[in-house]
Enzyme design. Structure first.
Site, PDB file in Angstrom:
ATOM      1  N   GLU A  80       0.841  -1.204   0.000  1.00 56.73           N
ATOM      2  CA  GLU A  80       0.000   0.000   0.000  1.00 56.73           C
ATOM      3  C   GLU A  80       0.877   1.256   0.000  1.00 56.73           C
ATOM      4  O   GLU A  80       0.573   2.237  -0.692  1.00 56.73           O
ATOM      5  CB  GLU A  80      -0.944   0.017   1.198  1.00 56.73           C
ATOM      6  CG  GLU A  80      -1.928   1.165   1.177  1.00 56.73           C
ATOM      7  CD  GLU A  80      -2.831   1.181  -0.031  1.00 56.73           C
ATOM      8  OE1 GLU A  80      -2.990   2.268  -0.639  1.00 56.73           O
ATOM      9  OE2 GLU A  80      -3.395   0.120  -0.394  1.00 56.73           O
ATOM     10  N   GLU A  87       1.581   6.153  -7.234  1.00 52.42           N
ATOM     11  CA  GLU A  87       0.519   7.065  -7.639  1.00 52.42           C
ATOM     12  C   GLU A  87       0.968   8.522  -7.534  1.00 52.42           C
ATOM     13  O   GLU A  87       0.644   9.339  -8.391  1.00 52.42           O
ATOM     14  CB  GLU A  87      -0.734   6.825  -6.810  1.00 52.42           C
ATOM     15  CG  GLU A  87      -1.439   5.532  -7.180  1.00 52.42           C
ATOM     16  CD  GLU A  87      -2.725   5.301  -6.401  1.00 52.42           C
ATOM     17  OE1 GLU A  87      -2.972   6.012  -5.403  1.00 52.42           O
ATOM     18  OE2 GLU A  87      -3.482   4.396  -6.793  1.00 52.42           O
TER      19      GLU A  87
END
Length: 139
Positions: A80, A87
């Site tokens: 994560e 991102e």
């Protein structure tokens, strides 16, 4: 104001590798703190992690199963954090323009987190179901 100036000075030097190990740890904890503050999914995953550890405690799972559980939890959390990093880099590069390559990059990193999460559910079932069966069969 002084804190903001120091922060900007540190950013100008952010391309450099720190020669101080303690400062490197500070940067690493800063990254974890950022993800904790900004990522809804990371918070959800932490809730599931602590819930799983608590259930493991209640069901008195063995030490080796705890190690497996912790390793699985860590793999999801690590992915994560990497997903957030990827991102952020993609958003920095493409700004607000659509890019099919950016979409692929973001989707595949999210897919890696999804696969790790599915894997963690499978491992939790493997660890907890036999204990739950014993518990319910003894009632």
């Amino acid at each position: 104001m002084k804190k903001k100036i120091n922060s900007l000075e540190n950013r100008r030097e952010s391309y450099k590798t720190s020669s101080n190990v303690l400062i490197s740890f500070k940067y690493a904890f800063s990254g974890i703190s950022y993800v904790l503050k900004t990522s809804r999914n990371f918070k959800i995953q932490l809730i599931f992690a602590f819930t799983s550890l608590f259930i493991g405690f209640l069901l008195q799972i063995c030490l080796s199963n705890y190690v497996i559980l912790v390793a699985t939890i860590m793999s999801v959390l690590i992915l994560e954090i990497l997903n957030t990093s990827i991102e952020s880099i993609v958003d920095l590069v493409v700004k607000k323009e659509f890019s099919s390559f950016a979409k692929i990059s973001k989707d595949t990193s999210a897919g890696a987190v999804l696969l790790a999460s599915i894997n963690s559910v499978i491992i939790a079932l493997y660890i907890f179901v036999p204990k739950l069966n014993l518990l319910f069969n003894s009632i």
